[in-house]
Structures are given as structure tokens and as C-alpha cells.
Write an enzyme that holds these catalytic residues in place. Sequence first.
Site, PDB file in Angstrom:
ATOM      1  N   GLU A 137      -8.898  -2.879  -6.819  1.00 19.74           N
ATOM      2  CA  GLU A 137      -9.510  -2.823  -5.490  1.00 19.74           C
ATOM      3  C   GLU A 137     -10.568  -1.734  -5.484  1.00 19.74           C
ATOM      4  O   GLU A 137     -10.288  -0.586  -5.835  1.00 19.74           O
ATOM      5  CB  GLU A 137      -8.489  -2.516  -4.383  1.00 19.74           C
ATOM      6  N   GLU A 156       0.093  -1.339  -3.945  1.00 16.83           N
ATOM      7  CA  GLU A 156       0.091   0.049  -3.486  1.00 16.83           C
ATOM      8  C   GLU A 156       1.517   0.544  -3.230  1.00 16.83           C
ATOM      9  O   GLU A 156       1.895   0.919  -2.119  1.00 16.83           O
ATOM     10  CB  GLU A 156      -0.794   0.188  -2.239  1.00 16.83           C
TER      11      GLU A 156
END
Length: 490
Positions: A388, A193
Site C-alpha cells: 500500500e 495491518e
Amino acid sequence: MYKNESKLQFPEGFLWGGATAANQCEGAWNDDGKGMTIQDCLEFRAGNIKDMHKQFAFTSEDLRIAQTETDINYPKRRGIDHYHHYKEDIALFAEMGFKIYRMSICWSRIFPNPEDDEPNQKGIEFYTNVFKECKKYNIEPLVTLSHYDVPVHLINKYRGWYGRECVDLFAKYAKTCFEYFGQYVKYWLTFNEVDAMLRHPVTSGGLIEDQFDDIPFEQAMYQAMHHQMVASALAVKIGHEICPEAKIGCMMTKLCFYPFTCKPEDNLATQQRMRSVYRYVDIQVFGEYPLYLQKEINNKGFTVHFEENDEMILKQGTVDFVSFSYYMTSCWAASTEGLELSPGNTFNGVKNPYLPSSAWGWQTDASGLRYSLVELYDRYRKPLFIVENGLGERDVLSEDGHVHDDYRCDYLKEHVCAMSDAINLDGVDLMGYTWWGCIDIISESTREMSKRYGFIYVDVDDYGNGTYNRIKKDSFDYYKQVIESNGTNL
């Protein structure tokens, strides 16, 4: 409830699997020479904190205490003890039929002090054994080099990623990983991220605000982000040189915002909000700063220092594919005054009245996944990978000794349908799908065990009490069925 518009179908060789992170599952925080990371310093905070700024608040005093005190509840130090259970856990993944397992390597387990010349052989041995165990079951590892676990040494000495020194130290670490593990690992990610530093700079970059009295903290974040961009590009270049067959991607938080109303100002505000999601992935894909990011920095009166070869490094180190996390959607408005906010993946947005919410307030939206896949593929024209996705809930063991989590199966079913439509109707090139927290792990945002994502229940509570036994949930057999049918039997 999302219902597929086309026949369920996935490409041959589609990579189904699950995902974890070292800091949330391994435990063994000081075993076998491992150095301390920022995650070892994050205290448990009870309660559902909806203010993300408060949730991630951290000071130099907190860091000092974490390095000296031992009687405080630091959940990431114990994780789920995957360090000593990895064989059992990987065997369970194989039983579900995993084709791929996303995991991360802890930098401080390889280099307890990132400035060490030689790696910690105990760390090398551990990850080598993990990869061999995966290969034993024909599971491909998908490895993240940095997943929110900045070494404390870098925070103490260089103020985290604000220090340019981190670039070369990370390049050395990445080179070490490619050299030792390249024979086992085909798929790599550089930073988890990577867009997240401007939302939670402590875990993403090791930046503690009270350490920056000589520069605006926001400017320090932009500079630290630049250093991660250069480090990522160097890692991609090094990885391709050492492992020519490797596929090295970036990883972003795929936040998705809808305008709260059709008012033009809400639409414009939403467009600007979404640009903030893409700005750093634009660099990793296209090899240069987008003009809108340059304008944003300049308009704030900030500067980002480039070393002489940085522009060339960014150009040479573009990624092979784009991976992302996706959990939910929110709305956005030009003004949020008087509007109900809802929490999400490290951010707060305006609550959507048309969507259901989890126990933690995250709003489930499988249509948003399809929307996001189309948006990303149209923008980047590179293969995509969902690394994810999942549902965190308060799972409980029933009297029969099982966890009956039909809600998780329903969530999975909807999102698989949305993926199939994105592939077959929208023409998206999707490599694979790894469910987040395929085994229960410590939550990143809340640092609690109560928020469970897994298909496998781990018997431990928020305070480390329990047997640590692994128990299959109902969703275990459901995901096994999904994988066996290559996504066609839901």
C-alpha cells in the site's frame, strides 16, 4: 522533492501492480448469500475528522441499528460495485501492465456464518472467476485473507477476536481458501495491518468497548491480538502444507516517526513509539513474543492467556516475507502539549514543519519510504513488499471529461526513486509495489468516496449517486509508462 541518488534500476521480475480490499470495492453486501461484516455497519461521516478516536467510535447500539435499519448511508455496502464490474476493472489493470493485483477475500462471502460446515458456493464461484480473470491477463493475485471485515456473527456471539473460538474458525476459513484457490494464487497475506487493533479495535478485531464490563478493554485487545497471532501462524502452516510453493507474508502499518526535536526525551519517546509499530510483526517473523511486549503487558497489570500449544504454533508459523503500507511520516515528542498535530493513517502525530500535506493532512515524505525500507530490512532480513502506497486527493472531472492529476504522478515518481535507491544503494530485497486504491474506492478511515487514490476515476459520490462509469485519469498512462520501463522511465 526526493531525487534519486543512483541510476534508476529495478530487478527483473519486479512485481508492479495495484491494491484494493473487498470491503471497500466489492459492494453487493448481501448478494449471493454473503453474511454481514463490521464494515457493512459503519456509517458515512461527513467532514474531515482529525480525531481518530472519534472517527472509529462505535457502540453496541450502532451495531444493533445497522442490523435492523436500511435507510442509513453505509458506503461499504455498495463500494464501487466491483462485484459486478470485476472483468472491466481487471481489464483496465491489465492495460496498465499490472504484474500483480493485491485484493482480499471476504470471510463472510465464503462462510456467511463462520460456524457453517460448508462454504458458500456462490462465494467460491465469484473469487474463482476473479482469479481466472487475473490469470487471463497474466496478473498474479496477491490475496489478503482478512482485511478489516470481521464477520458480525463473531461479534454478536464471541465479542469478536476476543473469543478464542475465532482461531479455529479462521483456520478453517484459511484452509478452505488454500484448497479452492491455491491453484491460482501464489502470494498470500494473513491479516491486513495486523498491528492496528490497538488503534482501531472495532474494524481490526470486532471489539466494541461497551461489551467489556468484565475486563479492562485494553487487556481484551491484547488477548484478541494474541488470538490473531495464533490464527495467522496456523494459516501460514496450513498454507505451506496445502500449497508448498506459496509465499505467505504478514502485513503491517509502516508508521514512521521522527523525533520532533533533538532533545533526548523526544528521541526516547520516538523509540518507544516505533517499538509499538513493530511488536506484533516481531512475533510473526521471529515466532515469539518480544521481551519488551511481555514487559509492557505485565507492567500494566494484564495477562494474556496462552493455550498449551500456542508457543509451538507461533514458532511453526513464521512468515516468508514482510509486507506493509506506507503513506507518510509524522513527528513524535515526549509531550505534545502546545504542538500542532496532523492526521495520518489511522493515527495522529506531531506535524512536521518541513513536509507538505495533502488535503487530508497526511504529510508526503518519499525519503521516509527509503528510511522505512532500510529499517525494516535491517530488522527482519526477509524480503519486503510495499503493498500500500498512494495519495488520496479530491479529484474532479474537468470540462474535457478527464482527471488531470499531475500531483499523483509527482507523488509516484518520488516514491519510485526512493525505492530504487533503497534497492541499489542500501541493499534492500524488495519484491514489488502495489499502489493503494489503484481504482477509486471507499476510503477506509473516512468512509467517503471524495478521497480518491485511483488511476481510474469511478463516477460515484459519497452518497452513492452516479453512473459508476470508469474513466482513466492522466496518472493511468503515467503508471503504465512506469511499469513498461520497469521503473526507469519517470
